[in-house]
Each structure stands twice: as structure tokens, then as C-alpha cells.
Motif scaffolding. Structure first.
Motif, mmCIF file in Angstrom:
data_model
loop_
_atom_site.group_PDB
_atom_site.id
_atom_site.type_symbol
_atom_site.label_atom_id
_atom_site.label_comp_id
_atom_site.label_asym_id
_atom_site.label_seq_id
_atom_site.Cartn_x
_atom_site.Cartn_y
_atom_site.Cartn_z
ATOM 1 N N THR A 126 0.824 -1.205 0.000
ATOM 2 C CA THR A 126 0.000 0.000 0.000
ATOM 3 C C THR A 126 0.857 1.255 0.000
ATOM 4 O OG1 THR A 126 -1.604 -1.223 1.311
ATOM 5 C CG2 THR A 126 -1.931 1.144 1.143
ATOM 6 N N GLU A 127 0.460 2.247 -0.804
ATOM 7 C CA GLU A 127 1.173 3.512 -0.878
ATOM 8 C C GLU A 127 0.234 4.677 -0.600
ATOM 9 O OE1 GLU A 127 4.653 2.169 -4.046
ATOM 10 O OE2 GLU A 127 3.342 3.865 -4.532
ATOM 11 N N PRO A 128 0.779 5.821 -0.141
ATOM 12 C CA PRO A 128 -0.065 6.962 0.225
ATOM 13 C C PRO A 128 -0.963 7.457 -0.904
ATOM 14 C CG PRO A 128 2.169 7.278 1.031
ATOM 15 C CD PRO A 128 2.199 6.067 0.156
ATOM 16 N N ASP A 129 -0.461 7.461 -2.128
ATOM 17 C CA ASP A 129 -1.230 8.014 -3.243
ATOM 18 C C ASP A 129 -1.868 6.950 -4.126
ATOM 19 O OD1 ASP A 129 -0.546 10.652 -2.510
ATOM 20 O OD2 ASP A 129 1.383 10.456 -3.556
ATOM 21 N N ALA A 130 -1.745 5.688 -3.731
ATOM 22 C CA ALA A 130 -2.305 4.606 -4.550
ATOM 23 C C ALA A 130 -3.516 3.964 -3.894
ATOM 24 C CB ALA A 130 -1.237 3.551 -4.825
ATOM 25 N N GLY A 131 -3.534 3.913 -2.557
ATOM 26 C CA GLY A 131 -4.660 3.287 -1.875
ATOM 27 C C GLY A 131 -4.834 1.845 -2.312
ATOM 28 N N SER A 132 -6.033 1.510 -2.742
ATOM 29 C CA SER A 132 -6.328 0.147 -3.179
ATOM 30 C C SER A 132 -5.974 -0.108 -4.636
ATOM 31 C CB SER A 132 -7.826 -0.144 -2.971
ATOM 32 O OG SER A 132 -8.169 -0.077 -1.608
ATOM 33 N N ASN A 133 -5.457 0.916 -5.335
ATOM 34 C CA ASN A 133 -5.143 0.773 -6.750
ATOM 35 C C ASN A 133 -3.682 0.369 -6.909
ATOM 36 O OD1 ASN A 133 -4.909 0.869 -9.493
ATOM 37 N ND2 ASN A 133 -5.497 3.016 -9.719
ATOM 38 N N SER A 134 -3.441 -0.937 -6.995
ATOM 39 C CA SER A 134 -2.068 -1.430 -7.102
ATOM 40 C C SER A 134 -1.401 -1.013 -8.412
ATOM 41 C CB SER A 134 -2.047 -2.959 -6.978
ATOM 42 O OG SER A 134 -2.830 -3.560 -7.991
ATOM 43 N N HIS A 135 -2.203 -0.597 -9.400
ATOM 44 C CA HIS A 135 -1.631 -0.162 -10.672
ATOM 45 C C HIS A 135 -0.956 1.202 -10.560
ATOM 46 C CE1 HIS A 135 -3.468 -3.519 -12.774
ATOM 47 N NE2 HIS A 135 -4.616 -3.233 -12.198
ATOM 48 N N ARG A 136 -1.199 1.914 -9.450
ATOM 49 C CA ARG A 136 -0.603 3.236 -9.275
ATOM 50 C C ARG A 136 0.616 3.207 -8.364
ATOM 51 N NH1 ARG A 136 -4.330 8.190 -8.005
ATOM 52 N NH2 ARG A 136 -2.296 9.129 -8.387
ATOM 53 N N ILE A 137 1.105 2.036 -8.067
ATOM 54 C CA ILE A 137 2.308 1.938 -7.235
ATOM 55 C C ILE A 137 3.470 2.655 -7.915
ATOM 56 C CG2 ILE A 137 4.071 0.309 -6.441
ATOM 57 C CD1 ILE A 137 1.840 -1.634 -5.785
ATOM 58 N N THR A 138 4.138 3.512 -7.151
ATOM 59 C CA THR A 138 5.232 4.311 -7.710
ATOM 60 C C THR A 138 6.595 3.934 -7.145
ATOM 61 O OG1 THR A 138 4.877 6.035 -6.049
ATOM 62 C CG2 THR A 138 3.716 6.281 -8.150
ATOM 63 N N THR A 139 6.653 3.022 -6.195
ATOM 64 C CA THR A 139 7.951 2.550 -5.708
ATOM 65 C C THR A 139 8.674 1.860 -6.859
ATOM 66 O OG1 THR A 139 7.193 2.263 -3.429
ATOM 67 C CG2 THR A 139 9.124 0.995 -4.108
ATOM 68 N N SER A 175 9.649 -7.498 12.343
ATOM 69 C CA SER A 175 9.951 -8.313 11.173
ATOM 70 C C SER A 175 11.435 -8.249 10.830
ATOM 71 C CB SER A 175 9.133 -7.842 9.964
ATOM 72 O OG SER A 175 7.752 -8.036 10.199
ATOM 73 N N ASP A 176 11.952 -9.371 10.391
ATOM 74 C CA ASP A 176 13.350 -9.428 9.965
ATOM 75 C C ASP A 176 13.541 -8.815 8.585
ATOM 76 O OD1 ASP A 176 14.653 -11.279 12.130
ATOM 77 O OD2 ASP A 176 12.732 -12.199 11.614
ATOM 78 N N ALA A 177 12.487 -8.799 7.796
ATOM 79 C CA ALA A 177 12.542 -8.208 6.460
ATOM 80 C C ALA A 177 11.122 -7.879 6.018
ATOM 81 C CB ALA A 177 13.205 -9.160 5.464
ATOM 82 N N THR A 178 11.025 -7.061 4.984
ATOM 83 C CA THR A 178 9.730 -6.722 4.398
ATOM 84 C C THR A 178 9.751 -7.071 2.918
ATOM 85 O OG1 THR A 178 9.442 -4.884 5.953
ATOM 86 C CG2 THR A 178 8.052 -4.873 3.987
ATOM 87 N N LEU A 179 8.726 -7.763 2.472
ATOM 88 C CA LEU A 179 8.589 -8.081 1.057
ATOM 89 C C LEU A 179 7.939 -6.871 0.390
ATOM 90 C CD1 LEU A 179 9.004 -10.356 -1.039
ATOM 91 C CD2 LEU A 179 6.667 -11.106 -0.545
ATOM 92 N N ILE A 180 8.726 -6.127 -0.353
ATOM 93 C CA ILE A 180 8.287 -4.867 -0.943
ATOM 94 C C ILE A 180 7.838 -5.073 -2.389
ATOM 95 C CG2 ILE A 180 9.059 -2.600 -1.748
ATOM 96 C CD1 ILE A 180 8.681 -2.563 1.186
ATOM 97 N N VAL A 181 6.653 -4.547 -2.698
ATOM 98 C CA VAL A 181 6.163 -4.556 -4.077
ATOM 99 C C VAL A 181 6.619 -3.272 -4.743
ATOM 100 C CG1 VAL A 181 4.153 -4.671 -5.584
ATOM 101 C CG2 VAL A 181 4.154 -5.901 -3.399
ATOM 102 N N GLY A 182 7.451 -3.411 -5.761
ATOM 103 C CA GLY A 182 7.918 -2.261 -6.523
ATOM 104 C C GLY A 182 7.654 -2.463 -8.001
ATOM 105 N N ARG A 183 8.216 -1.590 -8.790
ATOM 106 C CA ARG A 183 8.051 -1.715 -10.239
ATOM 107 C C ARG A 183 9.392 -1.468 -10.914
ATOM 108 N NH1 ARG A 183 2.837 1.681 -12.059
ATOM 109 N NH2 ARG A 183 2.786 0.141 -13.727
#
Length: 400
Positions: A126-139, A175-183
Motif C-alpha cells: 500500500t502507498e499513500p497516493d495509490a490506496g487500493s489501486n495497485s496499478h498506481r504503485i510508484t515505488t 519483522s526481519d525483512a519486508t517483502l516490498i512490491v515495486g516496479r
């Protein structure tokens, strides 16, 4: 609750986990939450007994089961008043993604620890400007071919450099690590495609800020900043190919199944407390209040709705464990929606049944009022599920 659709092994698992949950109970969870502490003892005990990794492959220390088994564990712990929210994230999402798509090195490094609970992972989507829209992920993640991994000290395809922000990420502090969704950028088309990265908690440039939540829970929420976080080539889950969406949904379907289990367990706990009270509370002519239909019928309805939600959850788990990702996607979304709605109504009716007592700490229901509402908006809102069903199932045009 009826278990006619479950195997004898499932019934035995359910009974064993229920016994474990009752040893800890609601007071254990709420007491820790008020002190800002985590349920480490329950987590460690569940790990030792093999419950946390029941869905992970046996060759890596897991139980060799699937989401059917893991959802039973979370539901029964919730029904005992001691749910473990990090089960949704660590073994269900992260463990599943690594087991299905991770490299052999990633499986060896993470799955045994995720199975016994000695390692924990968070999931950052989840990102601040994407909310539930995973298509707007900017990471974004870019390759630095000339980089040398700080972790390995050797070149292995260069480093990845991640930049972006995440919000409402659970349990990062433990957590020992975080699984990050990026692009990442496709070299041929120039378009961005999703990829998942394992980011250690102490990675330089990876920082967290706790979000002040009204909800009182042991698992804290965080905003994450990735400021040119450098990762070795081996931090990418799987291969750099057009499989990012498959990896993402391989985690999101279990997330929804486990979200349903969490809600069903919470709803069951509330109804059971209300039924106990209604059987013994007497204010009119010697008959307990549960003898009156105004009390009995709403509780019966809540029980029915929770049972129906569980049937859809079982369907979703079966489809997912059988490898039907498309069918599981529809069923998992429906299960999460139905369970959240049933949970909210069950908690509401339980509090009404107890009256003023329902708002006291002694009965352990008041804290569920906010928690039940969260089940409607996390990990995905009910409106987005309705969008999914209207588009994917009914074939209606999109509104966005």
C-alpha cells in the motif's frame, strides 16, 4: 461450528489449535495490546507446534499443507480471542510467494524460519497516493550494473536500487525483512512492471515511522521510506521476467483467505460470548434473556452468516491449494467480503446482547468494535471487492 466439509486431519488440527488458543485467551491478547507488546509467547508456541508453517513445503520445515490448513489455525486462534495478525502476512503472503517463486537460495534462507516462527516478514504494497489501486504503485527499482552487493561483497548481476514510500504496513518493527512490491522498467517497452523484493529491516536508507492508530492492537502500523535502498541482485524474488503479477496475486489471494479467517474467528468469539451471557442473564420472570426471540434470532442469524462465510473461505482455500488462481481470486474476494460483513454484524449484536456489560473490559467485546470495522477496509475495501465481482464475474464495464 459444523466441520462436515473437513477431513479428519483438519478436524484434529482445529481441535488442537483451539486448545492452544484457550490456554492464552482474550485477556492475554488485550493485555499485551494495552501495554504495546507483542504476543511473542503465543507466536513461539504456535511455531514450535508447527502451526505457523503448516502451509509451507515440508522440505523447508513446513507442514506440507496449504491455505485450508493455515486458515483453520488463524480462525481457531481468533475464536479463542487470541488471533495472530502476522499470520496473514508472514507465512500466508510472504511464505507462499517465496515458496512458489523464490530462488533456491531464498527458500533456504527464509522458509525454515517462517515455518517455525523464528523469522518474520512484513508485506509492503500500500502507498499513500495509490490506496487500493495497485496499478498506481510508484515505488521503483532500477539496476545498478556496476554496483557491488554489500551483503555478498561480490558482483552478481549488479545491485537493485529501490525508491518510494509505503503506508499502513503491519509489524515492521518485529519483522526481519519486508517483502516490498515495486516496479521495474521493461528494457524493451519502457513500461513499468511489478516485482517483489526482500528488504532486510536494517538496510541503509530503509526507515519506518509508526502511524498513530485509534485501534488498539499488538501489531503496529508503519509508514516506510525507501531512500535509494541498495539491495543485492538476489533480493529480487524469482527471476526478472513477466511474472510479477503472478507473484503479486499469489500473495493477495492467501491474504484475502486469511482475512476471512481472521474475521470469522473474531465473529465466532463475539457470538459465543453473547450466547453464554444470554443463557444465564435473567431479568424477566425467571427466564434467561436468550429465551426471547429478540435476543435469540439475531444471534442465530449471526451464526448462520459466519457459517456461510466459512463455506466460501473453504472453497477459496481449496481452489487455491489446487492451483486454480483465477477461481481462487473470485472466491477469495467473496470470502473476505462475506466474512467481514458477518463479523461486523456479529460483534454489533454481541455488544447489544450484553448491553452496558458489552462495553466493559471484563467481557472483552468492546475492543472488537473497532477491530471488526477494520475487517471491512483491510486488506482491501469492500467496495474494491464489489468492483472485482462486478467486472470479473458479472462482466460489467469498469467505472475507472
Amino acid at each position: 461450528m459444523s466441520t462436515v466439509l473437513e477431513t479428519e486431519e483438519h478436524k484434529a488440527l482445529r481441535a488442537a489449535v483451539a486448545a492452544l488458543g484457550k490456554r492464552f485467551g482474550r485477556d492475554y491478547s488485550t493485555g499485551l495490546a494495552r501495554k504495546g507488546e507483542h504476543p511473542r509467547e503465543l507466536w513461539e508456541e504456535a511455531g514450535k507446534l508447527g502451526y505457523l508453517g503448516v502451509n509451507l513445503p515440508e522440505e523447508y520445515g513446513g507442514g506440507g499443507g496449504g491455505m485450508a490448513e493455515l486458515s483453520i489455525v488463524l480462525e481457531e486462534l481468533g475464536a479463542a480471542g487470541s488471533p495472530l495478525l502476522m499470520m496473514v502476512v508472514s507465512p500466508a503472503i510472504c511464505g507462499t510467494v517465496i515458496a512458489r517463486f523464490g530462488t533456491e537460495a531464498q527458500k533456504q534462507a527464509w522458509l525454515p524460519g517462517l515455518s517455525d516462527g523464528s523469522l518474520t516478514m512484513s508485506f509492503g504494497i500500500t502507498e499513500p497516493d495509490a490506496g487500493s489501486n495497485s496499478h498506481r504503485i510508484t515505488t521503483t527499482a532500477r539496476r545498478d550494473r556496476g554496483g557491488t552487493s554489500r551483503s555478498s561483497g561480490a558482483e552478481s548481476g549488479g545491485e537493485w536500487v529501490l525508491s518510494g514510500r509505503k503506508v499502513f504496513i503491519s509489524g515492521v518493527d518485529i519483522s526481519d525483512a519486508t517483502l516490498i512490491v515495486g516496479r521495474t522498467e521493461d528494457a524493451k517497452s519502457g513500461s513499468l512492471k511489478p516485482c517483489l523484493f526482500i528488504v532486510p529491516r536494517d538496510a541503509p536508507g530503509f526507515s519506518r515511522t509508526r502511524i498513530d492508530m485509534e485501534l488498539q492492537a499488538a501489531e503496529k502500523q508503519f509508514e516506510l521510506v525507501l531512500d535509494d535502498v541498495r539491495l543485492p541482485a538476489g533480493a529480487l524474488v524469482g527471476e526478472e521476467a513477466d511474472t510479477g503479477l503472478l507473484q503479486l496475486f499469489a500473495g493477495l489471494n492467501p491474504e484475502r483467505i486469511m482475512g476471512a479467517a481472521f474475521s470469522i474467528g473474531m465473529g465466532r468469539y463475539a457470538v459465543e460470548r453473547a450466547v453464554e451471557y444470554a443463557k444465564t442473564r435473567t431479568v424477566w420472570k425467571g427466564a434467561p434473556i436468550g429465551a426471547h426471540q429478540a435476543i435469540a434470532h439475531p444471534l442465530a442469524q449471526a451464526h448462520i452468516e459466519l457459517e456461510l462465510s466459512r463455506l466460501m473461505m473453504q472453497k477459496a482455500a481449496k481452489l487455491y491449494d489446487d492451483g486454480d488462481d483465477t477461481g481462487a481470486g473470485e472466491a477469495a474476494n467473496m470470502a473476505k467480503y462475506a466474512a467481514a460483513e458477518a463479523c461486523v454484524r456479529a460483534v454489533d449484536q454481541a455488544v447489544h446482547t450484553l448491553g452496558g456489560n458489552g462495553l466493559t473490559r471484563a467481557y472483552g467485546l468492546a475492543s472488537l468494535i473497532t477491530a471488526a470495522r477494520v475487517s471491512r477496509v483491510a486488506p482491501v475495501s469492500r467496495e474494491m471487492i464489489l468492483n472485482y465481482v462486478s467486472h470479473q464475474t458479472l462482466g460489467l464495464p469498469k467505472s475507472y
